[in-house]
Design a protein around this motif. Sequence first.
Motif, PDB file in Angstrom:
ATOM      1  N   ILE A 760      56.903  73.934  69.404  1.00 13.70           N
ATOM      2  CA  ILE A 760      56.116  74.297  70.588  1.00 13.70           C
ATOM      3  C   ILE A 760      56.602  75.620  71.159  1.00 13.70           C
ATOM      4  O   ILE A 760      55.794  76.479  71.545  1.00 13.70           O
ATOM      5  CB  ILE A 760      56.212  73.177  71.642  1.00 13.70           C
ATOM      6  N   GLU A 761      57.905  75.808  71.182  1.00 16.70           N
ATOM      7  CA  GLU A 761      58.444  77.070  71.675  1.00 16.70           C
ATOM      8  C   GLU A 761      58.060  78.224  70.749  1.00 16.70           C
ATOM      9  O   GLU A 761      57.830  79.351  71.199  1.00 16.70           O
ATOM     10  CB  GLU A 761      59.972  76.973  71.782  1.00 16.70           C
ATOM     11  N   ARG A 762      57.950  77.927  69.449  1.00 19.52           N
ATOM     12  CA  ARG A 762      57.526  78.964  68.499  1.00 19.52           C
ATOM     13  C   ARG A 762      56.078  79.392  68.767  1.00 19.52           C
ATOM     14  O   ARG A 762      55.743  80.581  68.677  1.00 19.52           O
ATOM     15  CB  ARG A 762      57.666  78.439  67.072  1.00 19.52           C
ATOM     16  N   VAL A 763      55.234  78.446  69.126  1.00 24.21           N
ATOM     17  CA  VAL A 763      53.847  78.786  69.464  1.00 24.21           C
ATOM     18  C   VAL A 763      53.815  79.689  70.700  1.00 24.21           C
ATOM     19  O   VAL A 763      53.075  80.681  70.748  1.00 24.21           O
ATOM     20  CB  VAL A 763      53.016  77.505  69.692  1.00 24.21           C
ATOM     21  N   LYS A 764      54.614  79.364  71.705  1.00 23.07           N
ATOM     22  CA  LYS A 764      54.671  80.212  72.901  1.00 23.07           C
ATOM     23  C   LYS A 764      55.139  81.621  72.554  1.00 23.07           C
ATOM     24  O   LYS A 764      54.622  82.616  73.079  1.00 23.07           O
ATOM     25  CB  LYS A 764      55.604  79.593  73.935  1.00 23.07           C
ATOM     26  N   THR A 765      56.118  81.697  71.669  1.00 22.80           N
ATOM     27  CA  THR A 765      56.612  83.016  71.256  1.00 22.80           C
ATOM     28  C   THR A 765      55.542  83.789  70.511  1.00 22.80           C
ATOM     29  O   THR A 765      55.387  85.000  70.696  1.00 22.80           O
ATOM     30  CB  THR A 765      57.862  82.851  70.383  1.00 22.80           C
ATOM     31  N   GLU A 766      54.777  83.092  69.652  1.00 23.45           N
ATOM     32  CA  GLU A 766      53.696  83.750  68.912  1.00 23.45           C
ATOM     33  C   GLU A 766      52.660  84.338  69.867  1.00 23.45           C
ATOM     34  O   GLU A 766      52.181  85.457  69.681  1.00 23.45           O
ATOM     35  CB  GLU A 766      53.027  82.749  67.969  1.00 23.45           C
ATOM     36  N   VAL A 767      52.299  83.573  70.885  1.00 24.27           N
ATOM     37  CA  VAL A 767      51.304  84.063  71.846  1.00 24.27           C
ATOM     38  C   VAL A 767      51.880  85.208  72.667  1.00 24.27           C
ATOM     39  O   VAL A 767      51.213  86.225  72.896  1.00 24.27           O
ATOM     40  CB  VAL A 767      50.840  82.911  72.763  1.00 24.27           C
ATOM     41  N   ARG A 768      53.112  85.073  73.091  1.00 26.21           N
ATOM     42  CA  ARG A 768      53.724  86.098  73.929  1.00 26.21           C
ATOM     43  C   ARG A 768      53.934  87.391  73.149  1.00 26.21           C
ATOM     44  O   ARG A 768      53.834  88.490  73.709  1.00 26.21           O
ATOM     45  CB  ARG A 768      55.049  85.576  74.474  1.00 26.21           C
ATOM     46  N   ALA A 769      54.236  87.280  71.849  1.00 24.21           N
ATOM     47  CA  ALA A 769      54.483  88.452  71.018  1.00 24.21           C
ATOM     48  C   ALA A 769      53.221  88.954  70.336  1.00 24.21           C
ATOM     49  O   ALA A 769      53.298  89.697  69.353  1.00 24.21           O
ATOM     50  CB  ALA A 769      55.545  88.119  69.960  1.00 24.21           C
ATOM     51  N   SER A 770      52.070  88.571  70.831  1.00 19.68           N
ATOM     52  CA  SER A 770      50.814  89.017  70.240  1.00 19.68           C
ATOM     53  C   SER A 770      50.716  90.533  70.273  1.00 19.68           C
ATOM     54  O   SER A 770      51.239  91.195  71.178  1.00 19.68           O
ATOM     55  CB  SER A 770      49.631  88.402  70.981  1.00 19.68           C
ATOM     56  N   SER A 771      50.022  91.087  69.275  1.00 22.61           N
ATOM     57  CA  SER A 771      49.882  92.537  69.196  1.00 22.61           C
ATOM     58  C   SER A 771      49.056  93.099  70.334  1.00 22.61           C
ATOM     59  O   SER A 771      49.106  94.301  70.612  1.00 22.61           O
ATOM     60  CB  SER A 771      49.240  92.930  67.857  1.00 22.61           C
ATOM     61  N   LEU A 772      48.275  92.262  70.990  1.00 22.42           N
ATOM     62  CA  LEU A 772      47.427  92.737  72.080  1.00 22.42           C
ATOM     63  C   LEU A 772      48.149  92.733  73.422  1.00 22.42           C
ATOM     64  O   LEU A 772      47.685  93.361  74.363  1.00 22.42           O
ATOM     65  CB  LEU A 772      46.157  91.878  72.182  1.00 22.42           C
ATOM     66  N   LEU A 773      49.258  91.999  73.532  1.00 27.83           N
ATOM     67  CA  LEU A 773      50.020  91.923  74.773  1.00 27.83           C
ATOM     68  C   LEU A 773      51.265  92.796  74.664  1.00 27.83           C
ATOM     69  O   LEU A 773      51.841  92.938  73.586  1.00 27.83           O
ATOM     70  CB  LEU A 773      50.429  90.481  75.080  1.00 27.83           C
ATOM     71  N   GLU A 774      51.665  93.342  75.794  1.00 26.69           N
ATOM     72  CA  GLU A 774      52.890  94.142  75.824  1.00 26.69           C
ATOM     73  C   GLU A 774      53.533  93.998  77.196  1.00 26.69           C
ATOM     74  O   GLU A 774      52.889  93.604  78.169  1.00 26.69           O
ATOM     75  CB  GLU A 774      52.594  95.607  75.531  1.00 26.69           C
ATOM     76  N   ASN A 775      54.817  94.322  77.251  1.00 31.26           N
ATOM     77  CA  ASN A 775      55.571  94.227  78.497  1.00 31.26           C
ATOM     78  C   ASN A 775      55.292  95.436  79.382  1.00 31.26           C
ATOM     79  O   ASN A 775      55.045  96.538  78.881  1.00 31.26           O
ATOM     80  CB  ASN A 775      57.070  94.154  78.206  1.00 31.26           C
TER      81      ASN A 775
END
Length: 1009
Positions: A760-775
Amino acid sequence: MVSSIPRWSRRRRIVWRSVMSDANNARSKASKQSESYARLLASGNEWFFAVIIAGLLVGVTLQITEFFLIEPAAKTPFRSALIALLWLYPLFALNCLQLASTWVFARRYFRETFALSSCTAIMLLLLIFPLTFYCQIYPWNLPQAFALLASTDVSPPAMHGVSLALFAVLSWGFVQFLYAGQRSWPGRRSKLQVYRDAEHGTPSLVGEALFEFKRRVRWGPALEEYLDPREQFDLNLPAEPIRSLAWVDQACELVRLTSPAYSFRPRISASYLEELDEQAQNEAEASGAAPEEAASDWHDRPAVWIGRNRQSKGAIALIPSSDGSDLARLEEQIAYARQMAQQRDQRLEEVLVAVRDGQRPNLPARQDVRLRIETEQTLLEQTVNLDDYRSLMAKRLRRPLSNTNLTLNDVYVSLRGKVAEQKSPVEAEEYIRQWLAEPGSRHLALLGSYGQGKSSFALMLTQRMLARSAPDLPPRIPILIELRGRNLRNLKPYALLGQWAGRYGMNGQALVRLHEAGRLLLIFDGFDEMAYLADLDMRMSYFRALWEFARYPNAKILISGRPNLFEDQGEFKQALNLRTAFSAGSYCEPVYLERLSIPEIQTALRSHPPHVREHICRLAGENRAFSDLVARPSLLQLVAAIWDEPEMRAIATAPTSAGVMRAFVHSTHRRQTEKEERLGEFMKLTEAERVYFMGGVALAMAGRGDTTIEARQLGRLTDQLRLAMPDELTATDITLPNPPTPLRVRLKNPRTKEDDPLLIERVKTEVRASSLLENEPDNPGILKFGHKSFLEYIYAEEISHAIRDARAPRSRALLSVTKTSVASILDQPEALAFLAELLIMDAGGSKVAANQLATASDAEQLEVGRRLLQVIVRLPRWNVFRKMILFFVCNISLSSSSSSLSSLLFLLFLLLLLLLPLPSSLLSLLSSLLSLSLFLKFLLSKFLLSLKIRKNIALWFLICKQLGLRDHVFFAETGLSIVPWLRGKPFPDLAEGLRLKWRRGPRPPIAIP
């Protein structure tokens, strides 16, 4: 110091404060009298309502008494109905009098008061109407009721159809007036009313009446009046900017900033006394507790600061001077400083001479004490260190762009802007350099639509100004403050600069002093991306906080964003302080960015492959729609980055903004999926799952009006989306030859058969590290889409899915989790434009591009309108049935103006029947049929407001308006051209009365020259 203030100055200040206090007391007294008068009126209205309620109770009691006390022989239903009419009509007349007074003095009442009185009148009318129908006693023959009661043979008279129809039409018109009066209430507005209108759109008469009734019964708190921020918005910028500190205090503060080991106790000055509370100052003067000269390190007569070094414990003398040329005076000051140091048992370590104007004077060296000479400029340059700031700006410019290895340096091209004083566009960066060199209180607003490179321009301007003067300070230090996701309400300038300076290891006070000295260029980028912009009050408070920086002398402010943030031209000019150069005080001049020309497009593509550059430039010269698309720098780079991708080749013949965005987003998801497959990730998301999660994130952010999201909020949202994800989403992924099992199953631990926390944490990381999102560069832990247009497109795409198939499990899950409605997109013009293009593409395409529809022929517009109607409303394909349904729904649900007109025409028809020599039976029949038809129309119009087809037709109308379809196209499609009172007039607003958000559609465009 108190002792240094002349006695006459203190007396004048005390007299002035007493005069101002008397004036404030007078204003306060007048305000209290006005408030007491308004409170008296409100209480009188409440007593009026209480009398009506008491009359109802008395009437009911009278009816009960009449039922039990009258003789059984005289007890008939007709007699009871007559008695009821005799007390209902006076109450109704009293209520109408209250309504009239409320409407006439609307400026003194809230809409809730009018709603309660209106509902009371409607309730009385509902009681009167059946009794009138039974007794045939109307207001114009009310004396007949007394004659019937006095007679012994009491029986109901024969029904008179024309009178009944006339009474029905009058009642109908009265109710319509009440509803129209509540919708267009001209009086005071409460805060709760504004909140309800913003949340639910069209006000509910019954809902507001129930709320007001409960408030009065429970003796709730009084309603608070809402003050429109646009009317209250006042920058209060003085004609002359607020001056900075005196050089005596400024020199002391600059030395403390440049030498943290030096300590000086601040002086007690007249300006400081004026900032004290009046009562505290009077108490201090009465008790004799005024601070003495020894409480400060400033010595007034010799004009010298005598502080100490915290590390060596020695004495430090600071001598503020205008030019430092008076050597005799300087010797006296140094001697006085040495004497004071001896009295403190300290050694005078250093004498620092701070010169404000001119160059550093050449003073002879001294053997007894170390002498240091500084000017204002040298002290200012020592207050900040720009090394970290420079390196971070350079690092951002070296960051690769989306889907390419190129950086902003590789693709940047100088932008042109249009200003009012210039006939032809000017080079924006050169114009800003000239503006920085000139004195005055003029500021600039860099304006443009999405994708025109406003943020890239601000970043490049900052880096070039920093690099041009490295390693020294530039004449103006560019301070790039990105406003994305910020809440600036009640934030003072020093607080905002302090927050920004802390990220780069600077001192916020030092930046304030540099700004006071005219050494900063404040660049506020993205005013349209701040937090909570849907609230008008918050919006205006943000701009008030930004323009506080203009109070300082020699301030230079550059603010950028999209002008379509504002609702109208008035708010646009008010918030940005757009005035002419002849206006008093600070003002702002707009600079409208121009789109790229063909040579500029070629220059921007200099680092791309030659065939990409040649094909794009050739197609831009041949296709006007494509030229408008790639003339935006951000979209141009997206097109070039995916030019050779299969997604781009599919739309190369007729590209649109939405088509390019769709190709880019799908290409990004596809590349990410292929990358994880090559790496052999054991827990990877499919492309359909990535699109699902990004759609949910976009709906959650855009639905709330935000452009950023915290990492923790994103994690919680990902969990909710994961739990609501339908199993068939993975099975329908056509990009995979063998689709995997649903995500819900893949997250199970094979041994425990429960959800694996690591997966589940890996899924959150995948979404957070999406190429469309940035810090966010300045806010770690705050995420955003790479460009605001990505957010708007994905949001529009999900709304498009919901419109085309609202029952699909995917759309239902996303809308349910994010608590978003289809109507929420009507508040966002750019997303609505994307939605219109997507719906045209999904409807089978069109010969005309979406951005060219406004100038297309009527036949082409009619074709597009019919295609959109089929996609959004899904009416029958047969032309006759479609026209019938459209005509029926649109004619029934038109605005109240046409309904009032039809009621007036019906009333005139009844009067005509009275004049015609027709039999009474035929008159009664015709009047009854017409009254019944009018009543049915009323019921259908109210019932259709809640039907889905009505909402879909209104949405179709607003989207077509966004595309620029002309009025006669709507008349031709809906068949309303045959309605007599609509001929030759603009097409009526089909969204009027629909429960959408309070704007009910896109904001009107801001006039751009």
